[in-house]
Design a protein around this motif. Structure first.
Motif, PDB file in Angstrom:
ATOM      1  N   LEU A 165     -14.461 -29.165  -6.426  1.00  0.00           N
ATOM      2  CA  LEU A 165     -14.534 -28.991  -4.990  1.00  0.00           C
ATOM      3  C   LEU A 165     -13.176 -28.593  -4.420  1.00  0.00           C
ATOM      4  N   THR A 166     -12.128 -29.192  -4.971  1.00  0.00           N
ATOM      5  CA  THR A 166     -10.773 -28.862  -4.525  1.00  0.00           C
ATOM      6  C   THR A 166     -10.446 -27.405  -4.848  1.00  0.00           C
ATOM      7  N   GLN A 167     -10.823 -26.957  -6.043  1.00  0.00           N
ATOM      8  CA  GLN A 167     -10.582 -25.561  -6.420  1.00  0.00           C
ATOM      9  C   GLN A 167     -11.357 -24.617  -5.510  1.00  0.00           C
ATOM     10  N   PHE A 168     -12.589 -24.959  -5.208  1.00  0.00           N
ATOM     11  CA  PHE A 168     -13.396 -24.114  -4.329  1.00  0.00           C
ATOM     12  C   PHE A 168     -12.764 -24.031  -2.936  1.00  0.00           C
ATOM     13  N   ALA A 169     -12.303 -25.155  -2.417  1.00  0.00           N
ATOM     14  CA  ALA A 169     -11.650 -25.167  -1.104  1.00  0.00           C
ATOM     15  C   ALA A 169     -10.397 -24.289  -1.111  1.00  0.00           C
ATOM     16  N   LYS A 170      -9.637 -24.374  -2.182  1.00  0.00           N
ATOM     17  CA  LYS A 170      -8.427 -23.541  -2.299  1.00  0.00           C
ATOM     18  C   LYS A 170      -8.812 -22.059  -2.365  1.00  0.00           C
ATOM     19  N   LEU A 171      -9.879 -21.756  -3.087  1.00  0.00           N
ATOM     20  CA  LEU A 171     -10.367 -20.378  -3.202  1.00  0.00           C
ATOM     21  C   LEU A 171     -10.753 -19.829  -1.824  1.00  0.00           C
ATOM     22  N   ILE A 172     -11.455 -20.599  -1.051  1.00  0.00           N
ATOM     23  CA  ILE A 172     -11.854 -20.172   0.298  1.00  0.00           C
ATOM     24  C   ILE A 172     -10.622 -19.979   1.177  1.00  0.00           C
ATOM     25  N   ARG A 173      -9.682 -20.911   1.105  1.00  0.00           N
ATOM     26  CA  ARG A 173      -8.451 -20.808   1.898  1.00  0.00           C
ATOM     27  C   ARG A 173      -7.668 -19.551   1.531  1.00  0.00           C
ATOM     28  N   MET A 174      -7.550 -19.269   0.236  1.00  0.00           N
ATOM     29  CA  MET A 174      -6.842 -18.067  -0.215  1.00  0.00           C
ATOM     30  C   MET A 174      -7.552 -16.807   0.274  1.00  0.00           C
ATOM     31  N   THR A 175      -8.876 -16.801   0.239  1.00  0.00           N
ATOM     32  CA  THR A 175      -9.646 -15.647   0.710  1.00  0.00           C
ATOM     33  C   THR A 175      -9.355 -15.377   2.181  1.00  0.00           C
ATOM     34  N   LEU A 176      -9.404 -16.419   2.969  1.00  0.00           N
ATOM     35  CA  LEU A 176      -9.147 -16.268   4.403  1.00  0.00           C
ATOM     36  C   LEU A 176      -7.709 -15.819   4.670  1.00  0.00           C
ATOM     37  N   GLU A 177      -6.752 -16.429   3.989  1.00  0.00           N
ATOM     38  CA  GLU A 177      -5.344 -16.070   4.194  1.00  0.00           C
ATOM     39  C   GLU A 177      -5.073 -14.629   3.774  1.00  0.00           C
ATOM     40  N   ASN A 178      -5.581 -14.223   2.616  1.00  0.00           N
ATOM     41  CA  ASN A 178      -5.299 -12.882   2.098  1.00  0.00           C
ATOM     42  C   ASN A 178      -6.033 -11.787   2.856  1.00  0.00           C
ATOM     43  N   SER A 179      -7.142 -12.131   3.496  1.00  0.00           N
ATOM     44  CA  SER A 179      -7.909 -11.110   4.206  1.00  0.00           C
ATOM     45  C   SER A 179      -7.165 -10.579   5.437  1.00  0.00           C
ATOM     46  N   GLU A 180      -6.129 -11.265   5.861  1.00  0.00           N
ATOM     47  CA  GLU A 180      -5.329 -10.817   7.009  1.00  0.00           C
ATOM     48  C   GLU A 180      -4.426  -9.635   6.674  1.00  0.00           C
ATOM     49  N   PHE A 181      -4.124  -9.460   5.394  1.00  0.00           N
ATOM     50  CA  PHE A 181      -3.094  -8.505   4.992  1.00  0.00           C
ATOM     51  C   PHE A 181      -3.677  -7.265   4.328  1.00  0.00           C
ATOM     52  N   LYS A 182      -3.004  -6.120   4.573  1.00  0.00           N
ATOM     53  CA  LYS A 182      -3.376  -4.882   3.884  1.00  0.00           C
ATOM     54  C   LYS A 182      -2.961  -4.950   2.416  1.00  0.00           C
ATOM     55  N   GLU A 183      -1.830  -5.621   2.165  1.00  0.00           N
ATOM     56  CA  GLU A 183      -1.310  -5.733   0.803  1.00  0.00           C
ATOM     57  C   GLU A 183      -0.712  -7.117   0.604  1.00  0.00           C
ATOM     58  N   ILE A 184      -0.837  -7.595  -0.629  1.00  0.00           N
ATOM     59  CA  ILE A 184      -0.241  -8.871  -1.005  1.00  0.00           C
ATOM     60  C   ILE A 184       0.450  -8.683  -2.349  1.00  0.00           C
ATOM     61  N   PRO A 185       1.354  -9.584  -2.718  1.00  0.00           N
ATOM     62  CA  PRO A 185       1.954  -9.481  -4.052  1.00  0.00           C
ATOM     63  C   PRO A 185       0.882  -9.606  -5.141  1.00  0.00           C
ATOM     64  N   LEU A 186       1.038  -8.825  -6.183  1.00  0.00           N
ATOM     65  CA  LEU A 186       0.105  -8.870  -7.307  1.00  0.00           C
ATOM     66  C   LEU A 186      -0.013 -10.293  -7.848  1.00  0.00           C
ATOM     67  N   SER A 187       1.081 -11.024  -7.861  1.00  0.00           N
ATOM     68  CA  SER A 187       1.057 -12.408  -8.360  1.00  0.00           C
ATOM     69  C   SER A 187       0.051 -13.263  -7.592  1.00  0.00           C
ATOM     70  N   GLU A 188      -0.041 -13.076  -6.271  1.00  0.00           N
ATOM     71  CA  GLU A 188      -0.990 -13.843  -5.461  1.00  0.00           C
ATOM     72  C   GLU A 188      -2.428 -13.425  -5.761  1.00  0.00           C
ATOM     73  N   ASP A 189      -2.646 -12.130  -5.955  1.00  0.00           N
ATOM     74  CA  ASP A 189      -3.991 -11.669  -6.286  1.00  0.00           C
ATOM     75  C   ASP A 189      -4.410 -12.193  -7.652  1.00  0.00           C
ATOM     76  N   LEU A 190      -3.479 -12.233  -8.587  1.00  0.00           N
ATOM     77  CA  LEU A 190      -3.775 -12.764  -9.922  1.00  0.00           C
ATOM     78  C   LEU A 190      -4.075 -14.262  -9.865  1.00  0.00           C
ATOM     79  N   GLU A 191      -3.371 -14.972  -9.001  1.00  0.00           N
ATOM     80  CA  GLU A 191      -3.645 -16.404  -8.812  1.00  0.00           C
ATOM     81  C   GLU A 191      -5.061 -16.597  -8.278  1.00  0.00           C
ATOM     82  N   PHE A 192      -5.446 -15.739  -7.338  1.00  0.00           N
ATOM     83  CA  PHE A 192      -6.800 -15.792  -6.795  1.00  0.00           C
ATOM     84  C   PHE A 192      -7.839 -15.505  -7.886  1.00  0.00           C
ATOM     85  N   ILE A 193      -7.606 -14.456  -8.676  1.00  0.00           N
ATOM     86  CA  ILE A 193      -8.539 -14.081  -9.753  1.00  0.00           C
ATOM     87  C   ILE A 193      -8.695 -15.228 -10.749  1.00  0.00           C
TER      88      ILE A 193
END
Length: 167
Positions: A1-29
């Motif tokens: 449940l904690t991982q899922f919550a973090k996944l949702i939070r990352m989705t919302l945070e990253n959706s604000e940006f046109k580009e993010i560091p590859l490291s953050e996208d890899l963390e999300f993946i």
């Protein structure tokens, strides 16, 4: 449940940006694959392979560009597969482009998907549109390629993006 919550939070945070560091996208993946492997225990494994030459903290990518293809591998490619599935996510530099691949050993695409390319999935359409915008903005030649592996032994998605760094 904690991982899922973090996944949702990352989705919302990253959706604000046109580009993010590859490291953050890899963390999300990685997190997305962990959550899905818990939903489908024993159904698949995965490998994430990043070219050691890449500075993942400095390279910028559009957020969530590979996630729809990873999702397709899990939800469609392994849905009716009786044997163990595997997903390979590979990122490397090819000239001035970033080559991102998602390859699976799933059941492959349905013949209808191949015969009727005008009926594209939403993920494919959105990704192609995002790449067109990038190409126009950066005057590059990024592209999306879908490769049907022989004998319906899976699918390979290649996304070529302009190699862009933060500094």
């Amino acid at each position: 449940l904690t991982q899922f919550a973090k996944l949702i939070r990352m989705t919302l945070e990253n959706s604000e940006f046109k580009e993010i560091p590859l490291s953050e996208d890899l963390e999300f993946i990685e997190l997305y694959l962990q959550v899905e492997s818990k939903r489908f225990p024993g159904k698949f494994t995965y490998t994430i392979s990043i070219d050691k030459q890449l500075d993942t903290e400095n390279i910028l990518v559009p957020p969530l560009i590979l996630q729809p293809f990873i999702e397709n591998s899990i939800w469609h490619g392994f849905k009716s597969k009786e044997t163990h599935g595997h997903i390979l996510v590979e990122i490397k530099q090819e000239n001035e482009m970033l080559l991102c691949r998602v390859e699976d050993n799933g059941s492959g695409r349905d013949l209808d998907d191949i015969k009727y390319p005008h009926k594209k999935s939403l993920g494919i359409t959105i990704t192609e549109n995002r790449i067109k915008i990038l190409n126009k903005q950066k005057r590059t030649n990024g592209k999306l390629r879908i490769i049907d592996k022989q004998n319906k032994t899976g699918t390979c998605i290649e996304v070529k993006l302009p190699l862009q760094t933060a500094f």
